[in-house]
Scaffold this motif. Structure first.
Motif, PDB file in Angstrom:
ATOM      1  N   HIS A  87     -14.078  22.010  -4.924  1.00 45.74           N
ATOM      2  CA  HIS A  87     -12.741  22.606  -5.010  1.00 45.74           C
ATOM      3  C   HIS A  87     -12.718  23.927  -4.237  1.00 45.74           C
ATOM      4  O   HIS A  87     -13.640  24.743  -4.353  1.00 45.74           O
ATOM      5  CB  HIS A  87     -12.361  22.850  -6.473  1.00 45.74           C
ATOM      6  N   PRO A  88     -11.712  24.170  -3.389  1.00 42.22           N
ATOM      7  CA  PRO A  88     -11.727  25.394  -2.553  1.00 42.22           C
ATOM      8  C   PRO A  88     -11.528  26.679  -3.331  1.00 42.22           C
ATOM      9  O   PRO A  88     -11.855  27.743  -2.842  1.00 42.22           O
ATOM     10  CB  PRO A  88     -10.556  25.150  -1.578  1.00 42.22           C
ATOM     11  N   ILE A  89     -11.000  26.612  -4.559  1.00 41.95           N
ATOM     12  CA  ILE A  89     -10.702  27.835  -5.324  1.00 41.95           C
ATOM     13  C   ILE A  89     -11.611  27.946  -6.538  1.00 41.95           C
ATOM     14  O   ILE A  89     -12.286  28.958  -6.732  1.00 41.95           O
ATOM     15  CB  ILE A  89      -9.217  27.854  -5.748  1.00 41.95           C
ATOM     16  N   TYR A  90     -11.668  26.906  -7.359  1.00 41.40           N
ATOM     17  CA  TYR A  90     -12.416  26.957  -8.617  1.00 41.40           C
ATOM     18  C   TYR A  90     -13.821  26.416  -8.384  1.00 41.40           C
ATOM     19  O   TYR A  90     -14.014  25.227  -8.094  1.00 41.40           O
ATOM     20  CB  TYR A  90     -11.705  26.149  -9.710  1.00 41.40           C
ATOM     21  N   SER A  91     -14.794  27.329  -8.490  1.00 46.49           N
ATOM     22  CA  SER A  91     -16.170  26.928  -8.263  1.00 46.49           C
ATOM     23  C   SER A  91     -16.654  26.063  -9.424  1.00 46.49           C
ATOM     24  O   SER A  91     -16.262  26.249 -10.571  1.00 46.49           O
ATOM     25  CB  SER A  91     -17.057  28.175  -8.129  1.00 46.49           C
ATOM     26  N   ASN A 109     -16.145  22.816  -9.645  1.00 44.11           N
ATOM     27  CA  ASN A 109     -15.345  21.588  -9.713  1.00 44.11           C
ATOM     28  C   ASN A 109     -15.537  20.787  -8.425  1.00 44.11           C
ATOM     29  O   ASN A 109     -15.511  21.337  -7.324  1.00 44.11           O
ATOM     30  CB  ASN A 109     -13.863  21.918  -9.908  1.00 44.11           C
TER      31      ASN A 109
END
Length: 406
Positions: free
Chosen positions: A389-393, A395
């Motif tokens: 996921h680009p925002i939530y590490s 995931n």
């Protein structure tokens, strides 16, 4: 209050004048041997805060405030540059430690003793300055910045104190005790100053600064809340001054009530029985007893019907049809076995033109793999295909899965 402060100041200045030679000897030498002093003089100077002892067993030294007063008054640039900031203090400590090691290695004991004295003074001066800064911060917090006259000034003072705490914490992070330990080596005096004493002091100061920072944030929230209420009240007073004939209207008589006053009464929240509350035990027993009574009454009203003969026959055989999606997944696993190579689930779905959507198909493939027995699962390998996921590490977004043989 002012007279008491005047008397205390005069008493302190007279004490400094009476022991001027002792104070200057301590300032120039870094410390003073208390065996050469009278016990009464030592007691007065320590109680007044002029002299202090860094650690039990250490010699008496000048306090930071008195030393700073002499440095400014005498224009002693050598000492005034010591406490510029944490970075310069750390650099000075490392430099003096290197000078001491070099003088010790060259058997220059007089120079080594002088460097060790300067290093001890620098370390103790830095730790005392750090403790003094924390005491100042606590003093400003305990009176809630009472020396300023407005909430805005309190907020500015609070933000200034927070920036000072942040600078101190960032400065303490510059100390690498592994590096200081390598610099001290096996020299007992250096390890006592640079590792044992300094590390213990900085650890306690860092913990106390964290508590100070939390207290400052709490005060800042309180000040801003008071500031918001004060602005609302000042706005109301300004409005009443500009409109002296203003009267509060009867909002109930209006057809459209303002939203501020159009507040419905609170409704009862959804409730549930708490079987673990002993105070509700009588009511629960009563409810259970009433339920049993109703069941007995309802059973007594029904008349027993005449028994009818029952014929026992063999049960009809029936089959539960398998799920078509599940069967398709099994055929997919069989195709992987027949081909002997890895196959993508979505490519198989597209090539076979199966009627299910991609998400349901992927869920069924993953569920079919997890539903295999341990004996059969050891022959397959499922690899998820996707990206993080680009925002939530932490995931991982699965776009496709690939099944193959191990």
């Amino acid at each position: 209050m002012s007279s008491n402060l005047h008397q205390a100041g005069v008493k302190l200045l007279r004490l400094l004048g009476r022991h001027a030679e002792l104070v200057m000897d301590t300032y120039l030498g870094g410390s003073i041997d208390e065996e050469k002093l009278e016990p009464a003089a030592v007691k007065k100077l320590t109680e007044s805060g002029i002299l202090w002892r860094p650690e039990p067993g250490e010699q008496l030294r000048l306090s930071r405030n008195v030393r700073a007063l002499l440095e400014d008054g005498l224009k002693d640039e050598r000492n005034r540059q010591i406490n510029a900031n944490v970075g310069s203090a750390l650099a000075t400590i490392k430099t003096l430690a290197s000078h001491y090691r070099e003088a010790r290695a060259s058997v220059d004991y007089s120079a080594a003793e002088a460097y060790l004295g300067d290093l001890s003074e620098q370390v103790y001066s830095f730790t005392e300055s750090l403790r003094y800064s924390i005491r100042v911060l606590w003093g400003r917090i305990n009176n809630e910045f009472g020396y300023v006259g407005s909430i805005s000034a309190k907020i500015r003072e609070n933000e200034l104190a927070q920036s000072q705490v942040t600078e101190l914490l960032n400065g303490l992070e510059m100390f690498e005790f592994s590096e200081l330990g390598e610099l001290a080596g096996d020299i007992r005096e250096l390890r006592r100053l640079l590792v044992t004493s300094l590390q213990e002091t900085l650890s306690s100061c860092a913990q106390e600064l964290s508590v100070v920072q939390g207290r400052l944030l709490e005060l800042l929230g309180r000040f801003r809340k008071i500031q918001g209420r004060t602005r609302l009240l000042k706005g109301w007073l300004l409005y009443t001054d500009l409109h002296p004939d203003y009267e509060v209207a009867d909002h109930v008589a209006h057809k459209q009530i303002p939203q501020l006053f159009n507040q419905a009464q609170s409704l009862l929240a959804p409730a549930a029985v708490d079987v673990h509350n002993p105070q509700h035990e009588p009511q629960l027993l009563e409810l259970v007893a009433s339920v049993k009574a109703i069941s007995r009454e309802s059973s007594s009203t029904h008349t027993l019907q005449q028994a009818q003969p029952v014929a026992v026959v063999a049960a009809e055989a029936f089959d539960i049809p398998d799920n078509p999606l599940k069967q398709a997944v099994e055929e997919y696993f069989c195709a992987v076995i027949d081909s002997g190579r890895n196959q993508s689930a979505l490519q198989y779905l597209e090539s076979q033109q199966l009627p299910w959507d991609a998400e349901s198909w992927l869920f069924q493939v993953i569920g079919g793999f997890e539903g295999l027995s341990d004996e059969h699962k050891q022959f397959f390998d499922l690899e998820p295909l996707g990206e993080a996921h680009p925002i939530y590490s932490g995931n991982f977004i699965i776009r496709d899965v690939e099944v193959g043989l191990r």
